[in-house]
Design an enzyme around this catalytic site. Structure first.
Site, short mmCIF file in Angstrom:
data_model
loop_
_atom_site.label_atom_id
_atom_site.label_comp_id
_atom_site.label_asym_id
_atom_site.label_seq_id
_atom_site.Cartn_x
_atom_site.Cartn_y
_atom_site.Cartn_z
N HIS A 1 0.86 -1.19 0.00
CA HIS A 1 0.00 0.00 0.00
C HIS A 1 0.90 1.24 0.00
O HIS A 1 1.85 1.32 0.78
CB HIS A 1 -0.90 -0.01 1.24
CG HIS A 1 -1.85 1.15 1.26
ND1 HIS A 1 -2.96 1.21 0.45
CD2 HIS A 1 -1.83 2.31 1.97
CE1 HIS A 1 -3.59 2.36 0.67
NE2 HIS A 1 -2.93 3.03 1.58
N THR B 1 -6.14 -8.56 6.23
CA THR B 1 -7.20 -9.04 7.10
C THR B 1 -8.51 -8.46 6.59
O THR B 1 -8.53 -7.78 5.56
CB THR B 1 -6.97 -8.58 8.56
OG1 THR B 1 -7.05 -7.15 8.58
CG2 THR B 1 -5.63 -9.03 9.10
N LEU C 1 -9.81 -3.05 5.74
CA LEU C 1 -9.14 -2.51 4.56
C LEU C 1 -7.81 -1.84 4.93
O LEU C 1 -7.78 -0.92 5.74
CB LEU C 1 -10.05 -1.48 3.86
CG LEU C 1 -9.44 -0.82 2.61
CD1 LEU C 1 -9.27 -1.82 1.48
CD2 LEU C 1 -10.27 0.37 2.17
#
Ligand code: GAR
Length: 195
Positions: free
Chosen positions: A108, A140, A143
């Site tokens: 990310h 998980t 988000l």
């Protein structure tokens, strides 16, 4: 034995290629499959050129449950041990994620827990942050919220645009993700920290 890795992409696949190019010699994992939700994803041709099996599950015009069931079946058929999301721009439901708990990573483009979701570079600039970066984390049901497995940091320069920041960050993403995967594949979850 080397872990079998599937990489899920939606776009150009530069992180996918960084992972693929790292998975040689003594690296404890090998790429077995690249999956895209977009038949036009530029990364598909790059994966094929590397001799990696590719599979497209187009998300358009279909049920999310159906879409995910097909991806899940493809991954199970390929006996995948680890899934790497690499610019995969579909949100996966908690049901799918639970089926791969502890086996799925994501990269990310922010220093999580800052800026989950989209437009991370613009948000870091708008907030006046002096540093920015990227994070690899376990996926998980939350988000961009799973345990952090690695981070790399860059300074934000005065006058930086989101595009300039993204371009400066991407090469670090390409170093961080393979470094985290190398550890993760051996069961080591100690975070990798880079600058
Ligand atoms: C990368 O910057 C990655 O961090 C980001 O998309 C880009 C994909 O580039 N991922 C996300 O925003 C996930 N929410 P790539 O296809 O060239 O690897």
């Amino acid at each position: 034995m080397n872990a079998r890795v599937a990489i899920l992409i939606s776009g150009s696949g530069t992180n996918m290629m960084a992972l693929v190019e790292a998975m040689v010699r003594d690296f404890p994992a090998r790429p077995v499959l690249v999956v895209s939700n977009d038949p036009e994803a530029g990364g598909l041709a790059k994966a094929r050129a590397k001799g990696i099996a590719t599979f497209v599950v187009d998300h358009r015009g279909r049920d999310r449950a159906d879409f995910e069931a097909e991806i899940d079946a493809v991954l199970r058929r390929a006996k995948v041990d680890i899934i790497c999301l690499a610019g995969f721009m579909r949100i996966l439901t908690p049901g799918f994620v639970a089926g791969w708990a502890g086996k799925m990573l994501n990269i990310h483009p922010s220093l999580l827990p800052k800026y989950p979701g989209l437009h991370t570079h613009a948000r870091a600039i708008a907030a006046g942050d002096s540093e920015h970066g990227c994070t690899v984390h376990e996926v998980t049901g939350v988000l961009d919220g799973g345990p952090i497995l690695g981070q790399a940091r860059i300074p934000v320069h005065p006058g930086d645009t989101p595009e300039a920041l993204a371009a400066r960050l991407l090469p670090l993403e390409h170093r961080l993700y393979p470094a985290v995967l190398r550890r993760f594949a051996t069961g080591d979850r100690t975070p990798v920290l880079m600058t």
